[in-house]
Scaffold this motif. Structure first.
Motif, short mmCIF file in Angstrom:
data_model
loop_
_atom_site.label_atom_id
_atom_site.label_comp_id
_atom_site.label_asym_id
_atom_site.label_seq_id
_atom_site.Cartn_x
_atom_site.Cartn_y
_atom_site.Cartn_z
N HIS A 1 1.87 -9.32 -4.65
CA HIS A 1 1.63 -8.66 -3.37
C HIS A 1 0.26 -7.99 -3.33
CE1 HIS A 1 6.01 -9.20 -3.35
NE2 HIS A 1 5.90 -9.20 -2.04
N ARG A 2 -0.59 -8.36 -4.26
CA ARG A 2 -1.97 -7.84 -4.28
C ARG A 2 -2.70 -8.21 -3.01
NH1 ARG A 2 -6.56 -10.62 -8.13
NH2 ARG A 2 -8.38 -9.44 -7.36
N ASN A 3 -3.48 -7.25 -2.50
CA ASN A 3 -4.33 -7.49 -1.34
C ASN A 3 -5.78 -7.27 -1.75
OD1 ASN A 3 -5.72 -7.60 1.06
ND2 ASN A 3 -4.26 -6.37 2.22
N ARG B 1 -8.34 -4.95 0.14
CA ARG B 1 -8.23 -3.49 0.11
C ARG B 1 -8.92 -2.94 -1.13
NH1 ARG B 1 -3.78 -2.04 3.53
NH2 ARG B 1 -3.85 -3.53 5.26
N THR C 1 -4.33 -2.05 -4.77
CA THR C 1 -2.93 -2.29 -4.47
C THR C 1 -2.12 -1.42 -5.42
OG1 THR C 1 -3.34 -4.57 -3.79
CG2 THR C 1 -1.08 -3.99 -4.33
N GLU D 1 -3.42 -1.06 -0.29
CA GLU D 1 -2.15 -1.73 -0.03
C GLU D 1 -1.07 -0.96 -0.79
OE1 GLU D 1 0.07 -4.87 1.76
OE2 GLU D 1 -2.06 -4.38 1.96
#
Length: 204
Positions: free
Chosen positions: A119-121, A124, A127, A173
């Motif tokens: 779910h790394r962004n 941004r 995270t 995130e």
């Protein structure tokens, strides 16, 4: 388009924060055993599947005593606590993102790290998981993107050496941990004894 984006996502390196003074524990937290080996070894092994390389953040005098196979990354920003370790990693490779984990998280599992990585962004600054105790980000199990280097330096220039404060005031995130109890850190002898007993009864 997805392939183009994936090719430009910064590679991920790992960092185990193990350079603290461990004053409340009264012994080096990174050398404690919860899983049959030193905790800094265990944490590095957890990071390895997700990271191109894994380093252990440490004080200069600790580098020679690391177990075989661990790569030391001595602090270049001194007397700043975890912030110094994170900044030293980002200076070491400012083009990489750094998956940073503290050495005092004996309940942390591969499943939770996998959730963070998946779910790394990269768009941004970082995270991070939301702390189970409040609404704030948990800075010591976080993916710090390359752009966080300048952000952290700006906060340092303003006199702030708290990485959580940088996360709170940045575009991050923020994720819910799949098992919030895994973010529990262990800082005192009483907490250590309780954690060792719990993990002996319910090994991970």
């Amino acid at each position: 388009m997805r392939q183009w984006w994936q090719q430009r996502v910064p590679l991920l390196r790992g960092l185990v924060l193990a350079g603290g003074q461990s004053q409340r524990m009264q012994t080096d937290k990174g050398r404690l055993h919860y899983h049959g080996r030193e905790q800094r070894e265990h944490a590095a092994a957890l990071l390895a599947p997700w990271c191109q390389e894994v380093f252990v953040s440490c004080r200069a005098e600790q580098a020679a005593e690391l177990p075989a196979g661990l790569q030391p990354l001595p602090d270049q920003f001194l007397n700043l606590g975890p912030m110094g370790g994170i900044l030293s990693a980002l200076r070491h490779d400012p083009n990489a993102a750094w998956l940073v984990v503290a050495c005092d998280l004996p309940f942390l599992s591969e499943t939770t790290l996998q959730h963070l990585v998946q779910h790394r962004n990269p768009a941004r600054v970082a995270t991070a998981f939301q702390s189970p105790e409040n609404e704030f980000p948990e800075p010591l199990i976080t993916i710090w993107e390359p752009g966080s280097y300048g952000v952290l330096l700006q906060f340092l220039a303003l006199g702030y050496s708290c990485p959580r404060k940088a996360l709170i005031n940045s575009n991050v995130e923020l994720l819910q941990a799949p098992v919030p109890q895994e973010l529990r850190n262990v800082n005192t002898p009483a907490e250590r004894d309780a954690a060792q007993q719990e993990l002996a009864e319910h090994p991970r």
